[in-house]
Write an enzyme that holds these catalytic residues in place. Sequence first.
Site, PDB file in Angstrom:
ATOM      1  CB  SER A  91      38.192  29.764  35.360  1.00  0.00           C
ATOM      2  OG  SER A  91      37.479  29.491  34.485  1.00  0.00           O
TER       3      SER A  91
ATOM      4  CE  LYS B 299      36.555  32.164  32.113  1.00  0.00           C
ATOM      5  NZ  LYS B 299      37.167  31.953  33.161  1.00  0.00           N
TER       6      LYS B 299
END
Length: 260
Positions: A74, A145
């Site tokens: 991701s 993230k």
Amino acid sequence: MDTQAELQERDLSSVPGPGQGERSRSSRVRDRLADLMSWRLSWRGTLGLGALCAVFVFLFSNFVVQPFLIPSGSMEPTLRVGDRVLVDKLAYRFGAEPRRGDVVVFDGTGSFVREGTEQNPVTGLLHGAAASLGLAEPAGTDFVKRVVGVGGDRVVCCDARDRIEVNGRPLDEDYLFPGDAPSKVPFDIVVPDGTLWMMGDHRSRSRDSRDHLGEPGGGVVPVARVIGRVDWYGWPLGRLGSLPDTDAFDSVPSAGPSHG
């Protein structure tokens, strides 16, 4: 006669006297016991030193710098599956706040993962210890993230050129996975104070703040849930060094009053 007497004297001198054999045997036993005790002490010392080192590494990884195994794609191309990165757990300890563009590890409980998820406590403890040393994948509640919006920011997708805007300023996101659109999901949110808007660099493969907008946490992550900032690559050796910087947020103006 003199020669024979001398031979007899030499023969008698080679025969152990009373108690001499017993002393010799006891001396050998003492030597063996001393060797055995020395061996045991050396092993105890080695084990003690190993335990002390393990405790030091565990405490260091829990409070200063923690290895973190990247479990998914991701965050590609910045972070690849199997990378071991080093998370600075002191980055936000002394009044500093996460900034736009920071890559952070955080506990997604209540934002990315619903609260109340239970697991076997013993298994959780062992897995947590291994994960804290970068030997196992992180807990299912831990995520990595990039910070795209901080408290008070208005984050919008997208402008006429399909760029994400922060406080009215479009972003040229040089860290995105090649070929990925900044977002195929439209959104317009003012980030509440004390929270962060998080997105992965591989947008087409990242479940991030966009995917949790309608859930109880609203997709934003409390700053208090941030574990630390990813500052360095630790493995593989060919990528050893610090994470690349980005200037994508340099022109973003300060946030106005929060409406969240």
